[in-house]
Enzyme design. Sequence first.
Site, PDB file in Angstrom:
ATOM      1  N   CYS A 177      -2.295  -2.244 -22.164  1.00 36.28           N
ATOM      2  CA  CYS A 177      -2.520  -1.249 -21.105  1.00 36.28           C
ATOM      3  C   CYS A 177      -1.851  -1.645 -19.794  1.00 36.28           C
ATOM      4  CB  CYS A 177      -4.006  -0.992 -20.900  1.00 36.28           C
ATOM      5  SG  CYS A 177      -4.903  -2.433 -20.319  1.00 36.28           S
ATOM      6  N   HIS A 194       0.829  -1.212   0.000  1.00 38.78           N
ATOM      7  CA  HIS A 194       0.000   0.000   0.000  1.00 38.78           C
ATOM      8  C   HIS A 194       0.860   1.257   0.000  1.00 38.78           C
ATOM      9  CE1 HIS A 194      -3.249  -2.600   2.061  1.00 38.78           C
ATOM     10  NE2 HIS A 194      -3.205  -2.782   0.763  1.00 38.78           N
ATOM     11  N   ASP A 221      -1.406  -8.838 -15.374  1.00 41.46           N
ATOM     12  CA  ASP A 221      -2.018 -10.117 -15.018  1.00 41.46           C
ATOM     13  C   ASP A 221      -1.596 -11.230 -15.957  1.00 41.46           C
ATOM     14  OD1 ASP A 221      -3.534  -9.758 -12.647  1.00 41.46           O
ATOM     15  OD2 ASP A 221      -4.844  -8.422 -13.770  1.00 41.46           O
ATOM     16  N   GLU A 256      -5.896 -10.960 -20.520  1.00 40.45           N
ATOM     17  CA  GLU A 256      -4.963 -10.978 -19.387  1.00 40.45           C
ATOM     18  C   GLU A 256      -4.904 -12.348 -18.707  1.00 40.45           C
ATOM     19  OE1 GLU A 256      -6.058  -7.976 -16.531  1.00 40.45           O
ATOM     20  OE2 GLU A 256      -8.188  -8.309 -16.803  1.00 40.45           O
TER      21      GLU A 256
HETATM   22  C1  PEP Z   1      -3.173  -5.560 -16.237  1.00 41.10           C
HETATM   23  O1  PEP Z   1      -3.500  -6.602 -15.644  1.00 41.10           O
HETATM   24  O2  PEP Z   1      -2.163  -5.475 -16.954  1.00 41.10           O
HETATM   25  C2  PEP Z   1      -3.996  -4.344 -16.108  1.00 41.10           C
HETATM   26  C3  PEP Z   1      -3.793  -3.319 -16.890  1.00 41.10           C
HETATM   27  O3  PEP Z   1      -4.945  -4.299 -15.159  1.00 41.10           O
HETATM   28  P1  PEP Z   1      -4.675  -4.233 -13.574  1.00 41.10           P
HETATM   29  O4  PEP Z   1      -3.220  -3.851 -13.383  1.00 41.10           O
HETATM   30  O5  PEP Z   1      -5.616  -3.209 -13.074  1.00 41.10           O
HETATM   31  O6  PEP Z   1      -4.979  -5.608 -13.131  1.00 41.10           O
HETATM   32 MG    MG Z   2      -5.446  -6.834 -14.817  1.00 36.09          MG
END
Ligand code: PEP
Ligand code: MG
Length: 583
Positions: free
Chosen positions: A514, A198, A467, A443
């Site tokens: 992303c 955190h 992920d 993912e």
């Molecule tokens: C990812 O898993 O790469 C993603 C963009 O989503 P988060 O990091 O929110 O799981």
């Molecule tokens: Mg993700």
Amino acid sequence: MASFTLHGIPVSRGIAIGRAHLLAPAALDVKHYLIPQEQVEAEVQRLQKAIATVHWELQTLWSELPKDSPAELGAFIDVHALILSDPMIAEVPLEIIRTRQYNAEWALVTQIEELSAQFDEIEDPYLRERKADIQQVGERVLKVLTGSASSLPVLGGSDDGVRHLIVVAHDISPADMLQFRDRAFGGFVTDVGGQNSHTAIVARSLDIPAVLGMYKASTLIQQDDWLIVDGDAGVVIVDPTPTVLAQYRERQAQLVRERKKLAKLKKTPAVTRDGTSIELLANIELPEDCPSALEAGAVGIGLFRTEFLFMGRAGYLMQLPSEDEQFESYRKAVRSMKGLPVTIRTLDIGADKPLDAAEQTALNPALGLRAIRYCLAEPQMFLTQLRAILRASAYGPIKLLIPMLAHAFEIEQTLSLIELAKQQLREANRKFDPALQVGAMIEIPAAALTLPLFVKRMNFLSIGTNDLIQYTLAVDRVDRDVAHLYNPLHPAVLHLLFNTISVGAKSGVPVAVCGEMAGDPRLTRLLLGMGLREFSMHPTQLLSVKQEILNSDLGKLTPQVKKILRTFEPAAIAEAVRLLGKE
Ligand code: PEP
Ligand code: MG
């Protein structure tokens, strides 16, 4: 004193140079004495009063949360309030005063130590984090009992001396981190914590260099020691020699010069040397992040992580955001972006982003009821969010992104619920964009290996590499003990990425990345050579990635990346990626 160097986990980039400001845990110096029998009840009341004061402090912190503070901070305060109400803290220490006649501080520390020892027996990393929360709550109560105020220096008008202070602590609770927003500290150093703790999340959101997980830094470093915090290398140099200090000051100045140079690229279109335009989009957590996305020159929002609007709401407010409240947030984002597209991801709750941290019970949350799985199990909550997003789509270009899809029936159920939400809005005479585009996050390896299921039904794809790496390599992304296995360049990850980008291109379905890989300039050429044309990242990374794009030649990169994809030796892959476009 001789200079020495400590090593930890780099969590927030940059260089900070300043004097150490030690935040000593209150527990270290509590008094131990026995209470005469006739004063026991008065001592019990003293502790009860201190607990009540901390309840009040937490409530005040909650109600005074600045509007632009990261939403997870509210969740942290909630967790602390729940711990404080637990009989283990609220009652057992009172019993210790009554039965053993310990003074209040001693009774409290005894119980916290007992609980901590119990947590040490448990392997589960989620529970280990709760141990830190319990200790932080204990320290808050101790501070009230001992009457020691937080002793944080306040930033005084023109005196910028404080800006050169570096906070050194065993641990910093996220709620305490709140106070650092108004006090411009230069850096953070803590004994515990990892890349995704955190404290790390908040340090990054404040954009302040930080090195965590340094084991004994808070005992080795003395108050007012000169420190260099190297947030890139994860190194802290204590009492540096004049030569080292001069070198780091030069590096610090160079970083400032680099930032200034990069700032000139803000308006430059992201086009490769051989003329291909690349879309650079921003990842945001709250609508308030949109101005920094525009400022960095993003051509839209590629990922709006909506769960931050929901987290920490189960405590004091006891409710999730209503359809209207969500609608206001989504409309605010799309209006702020002034006609540029906003990709809104539906709720990705669960794993390390629980809706209510205190309620987290899943045995293995990363593999549990997370993201779309959670939404399909709570269709009313999901429909509320879908209606809110659809309503906002009447005010500007919005795309809908669905996290964690893996099964055909999940795709079908999701699309049916979107249709149902549209139907409900039509019946209520509400406006929305009937052609709203729907995309899937890729993912989970299962999704990356069954793309025909997705390209047939989805308007676009967005690869969540954070992920995808976690699930491909079976490495929990928040566990520091296996952090060394979390390798974005593992050939299995590269093949899944390339497969997704290629299938998207062949089917005419746009593909973005992303996850964090998209914002790492060391990987830009690799992704370009794989055929990626849309990158979404934190606004602070956008210009460095753009600079790489401006210096890239796709004609050269494409065959070089094909060669990398035929390589399976990790060292050879890493070296080839480093040299991409440079030979
Ligand atoms: C990812 O898993 O790469 C993603 C963009 O989503 P988060 O990091 O929110 O799981
Ligand atoms: Mg993700």
